[in-house]
Design a protein around this motif. Sequence first.
Motif, short mmCIF file in Angstrom:
data_model
loop_
_atom_site.label_atom_id
_atom_site.label_comp_id
_atom_site.label_asym_id
_atom_site.label_seq_id
_atom_site.Cartn_x
_atom_site.Cartn_y
_atom_site.Cartn_z
N ASP A 16 0.84 -1.19 0.00
CA ASP A 16 0.00 0.00 0.00
C ASP A 16 0.88 1.25 0.00
O ASP A 16 2.12 1.16 -0.01
CB ASP A 16 -0.97 0.00 1.19
CG ASP A 16 -0.25 -0.08 2.54
OD1 ASP A 16 0.99 0.11 2.58
OD2 ASP A 16 -0.93 -0.32 3.55
N LEU A 17 0.24 2.43 0.02
CA LEU A 17 1.00 3.67 -0.10
C LEU A 17 1.96 3.89 1.08
O LEU A 17 3.11 4.30 0.87
CB LEU A 17 0.05 4.86 -0.25
CG LEU A 17 -0.68 4.96 -1.60
CD1 LEU A 17 -1.63 6.15 -1.59
CD2 LEU A 17 0.31 5.10 -2.76
N PRO A 18 1.54 3.67 2.34
CA PRO A 18 2.50 3.86 3.43
C PRO A 18 3.72 2.95 3.31
O PRO A 18 4.86 3.39 3.55
CB PRO A 18 1.68 3.53 4.69
CG PRO A 18 0.27 3.85 4.30
CD PRO A 18 0.18 3.44 2.86
N ALA A 19 3.51 1.68 2.93
CA ALA A 19 4.65 0.76 2.76
C ALA A 19 5.54 1.21 1.61
O ALA A 19 6.77 1.10 1.67
CB ALA A 19 4.13 -0.65 2.51
N VAL A 28 -0.86 1.61 -7.13
CA VAL A 28 -1.54 1.37 -5.86
C VAL A 28 -2.90 2.07 -5.84
O VAL A 28 -3.91 1.49 -5.42
CB VAL A 28 -0.66 1.88 -4.69
CG1 VAL A 28 -1.44 1.80 -3.38
CG2 VAL A 28 0.61 1.04 -4.59
N VAL A 29 -2.94 3.32 -6.28
CA VAL A 29 -4.20 4.06 -6.30
C VAL A 29 -5.23 3.36 -7.17
O VAL A 29 -6.41 3.26 -6.82
CB VAL A 29 -3.96 5.51 -6.79
CG1 VAL A 29 -5.29 6.22 -7.03
CG2 VAL A 29 -3.13 6.28 -5.78
N GLU A 30 -4.79 2.87 -8.31
CA GLU A 30 -5.71 2.20 -9.24
C GLU A 30 -6.19 0.88 -8.66
O GLU A 30 -7.33 0.47 -8.87
CB GLU A 30 -5.00 1.97 -10.57
CG GLU A 30 -5.92 1.44 -11.66
CD GLU A 30 -5.23 1.37 -13.00
OE1 GLU A 30 -5.90 1.55 -14.03
OE2 GLU A 30 -4.00 1.16 -13.02
N ARG A 31 -5.34 0.21 -7.89
CA ARG A 31 -5.67 -1.12 -7.39
C ARG A 31 -6.62 -1.08 -6.20
O ARG A 31 -7.54 -1.89 -6.10
CB ARG A 31 -4.38 -1.84 -6.97
CG ARG A 31 -4.60 -3.29 -6.49
CD ARG A 31 -3.28 -3.91 -6.03
NE ARG A 31 -2.28 -3.82 -7.06
CZ ARG A 31 -1.08 -3.25 -6.89
NH1 ARG A 31 -0.76 -2.72 -5.73
NH2 ARG A 31 -0.22 -3.21 -7.87
N TYR A 32 -6.41 -0.15 -5.28
CA TYR A 32 -7.17 -0.15 -4.04
C TYR A 32 -8.34 0.82 -4.12
O TYR A 32 -8.18 2.03 -3.96
CB TYR A 32 -6.28 0.22 -2.86
CG TYR A 32 -5.27 -0.86 -2.54
CD1 TYR A 32 -5.67 -2.01 -1.87
CD2 TYR A 32 -3.95 -0.73 -2.93
CE1 TYR A 32 -4.76 -3.01 -1.60
CE2 TYR A 32 -3.02 -1.72 -2.65
CZ TYR A 32 -3.44 -2.86 -1.99
OH TYR A 32 -2.54 -3.85 -1.72
N GLY A 33 -9.52 0.27 -4.37
CA GLY A 33 -10.72 1.09 -4.42
C GLY A 33 -10.76 1.91 -5.68
O GLY A 33 -9.87 1.85 -6.53
N PRO A 34 -11.82 2.72 -5.85
CA PRO A 34 -11.97 3.53 -7.04
C PRO A 34 -10.81 4.51 -7.16
O PRO A 34 -10.38 5.11 -6.18
CB PRO A 34 -13.29 4.29 -6.79
CG PRO A 34 -13.99 3.51 -5.73
CD PRO A 34 -12.92 2.91 -4.89
N ALA A 35 -10.29 4.63 -8.33
CA ALA A 35 -9.18 5.54 -8.55
C ALA A 35 -9.59 6.96 -8.20
O ALA A 35 -10.67 7.41 -8.53
CB ALA A 35 -8.74 5.47 -10.00
N ARG A 36 -8.68 7.67 -7.51
CA ARG A 36 -9.00 9.03 -7.09
C ARG A 36 -8.67 10.03 -8.19
O ARG A 36 -8.23 11.13 -7.93
CB ARG A 36 -8.21 9.36 -5.82
CG ARG A 36 -8.62 8.52 -4.61
CD ARG A 36 -10.04 8.81 -4.19
NE ARG A 36 -10.42 8.01 -3.03
CZ ARG A 36 -11.56 8.12 -2.40
NH1 ARG A 36 -12.46 8.97 -2.81
NH2 ARG A 36 -11.83 7.38 -1.37
N THR A 37 -8.84 9.60 -9.42
CA THR A 37 -8.70 10.54 -10.52
C THR A 37 -9.98 11.35 -10.64
O THR A 37 -11.05 10.93 -10.23
CB THR A 37 -8.45 9.80 -11.85
OG1 THR A 37 -9.49 8.84 -12.02
CG2 THR A 37 -7.12 9.09 -11.84
N THR A 38 -9.86 12.51 -11.22
CA THR A 38 -11.03 13.36 -11.41
C THR A 38 -11.82 12.94 -12.65
O THR A 38 -13.03 12.78 -12.61
CB THR A 38 -10.60 14.83 -11.55
OG1 THR A 38 -9.97 15.22 -10.34
CG2 THR A 38 -11.80 15.72 -11.81
#
Length: 344
Positions: free
Chosen positions: A34-37, A119-129
Amino acid sequence: MEALAVRLSHLDSEAGGAIRVVMFYDTLMRRRVDLPALARASAGLAECVAGIRLHGTGRTIRMSPDGREASAPPLPASTTEPITLDEEEIGTVWLERPGPPNPLDEVLLDRLAIAAAGVVERYGPARTTMADPALIELVISSENDDAARARALRLLGFAAGMPVRVVAVRSRLPLDQVSGLVCPARLVKAAPVADVGVILATTMDPARFPAGVHAGIGAAESPERSWREARTALRFATPRRPVVHYADLGVLALLAEVPQDAARDNADVIAIARIAGNPEDVDTLDVYCATGSLRRAADLLHLHHSSVARRLDHLGRTLGIDLTDPVGLTRARLALIAWRLLDD
């Protein structure tokens, strides 16, 4: 993981070091960290604080080389790299290295940015606008059932039962930039639909719309109705009033329902069309109708009140409307709005 992490300060050559950095991040991505790791491993590899920030959520992660969250005040970033997903910048990664950057910092941040996007794409909906226009259309179309709309909202990242407001936008600025400004730390999705941009959000700050953007904001919580309201409100937007809330229109919203042929045939609208070729006349009438005060209109137009009085006298004769009479002023204002709504 440590077996792959060769300290940058001990690398024999930039080429060999770059290969080791790539291998290091390939391993992290295979392990689906994940992002922290990811930030923790990057700080250990770089031997300085590493940071990750996502624009859509406002989330910021700073890790020290010892594997803990960085508690010291942040140093100026020595090197930065944007996180890009689906051709949109969704965040930033950086190193806080005292002194000049190391030769391999650029390679490290490039791989960190790529890994963060994954990671952003993999975990939950991507936080793209920016979103798939087809999903946006499923949400705002009145022809879809509630189940299809709810499914589309879930795919876009909105929780079940969450009220979603719709904004219709016309702008020369990129739609993702406008969305990010009005929703800096909240989930927001946008896409062009037909001839306008559509923004979906639970909350937003209308005061943050940049100059030159025209926006109509729907009032209803149901997306399909909010979309209709937003489109109507956008029709009332002008350079002087670029952002319009449907809720603020009140009875004026009914003017958008008037058939255009009927509006064109109205004597007052025809009179407004006669002066439309002179922007100065239209601007003077617009300001006076909005304020109802000769002196206030003069202040906004940066003219002496006697000059404005002469203009209004001329306009009144041209329009055949007594602009000093409250009824005449109301007629002029409604006619001006109806004229602007033609073919909008």
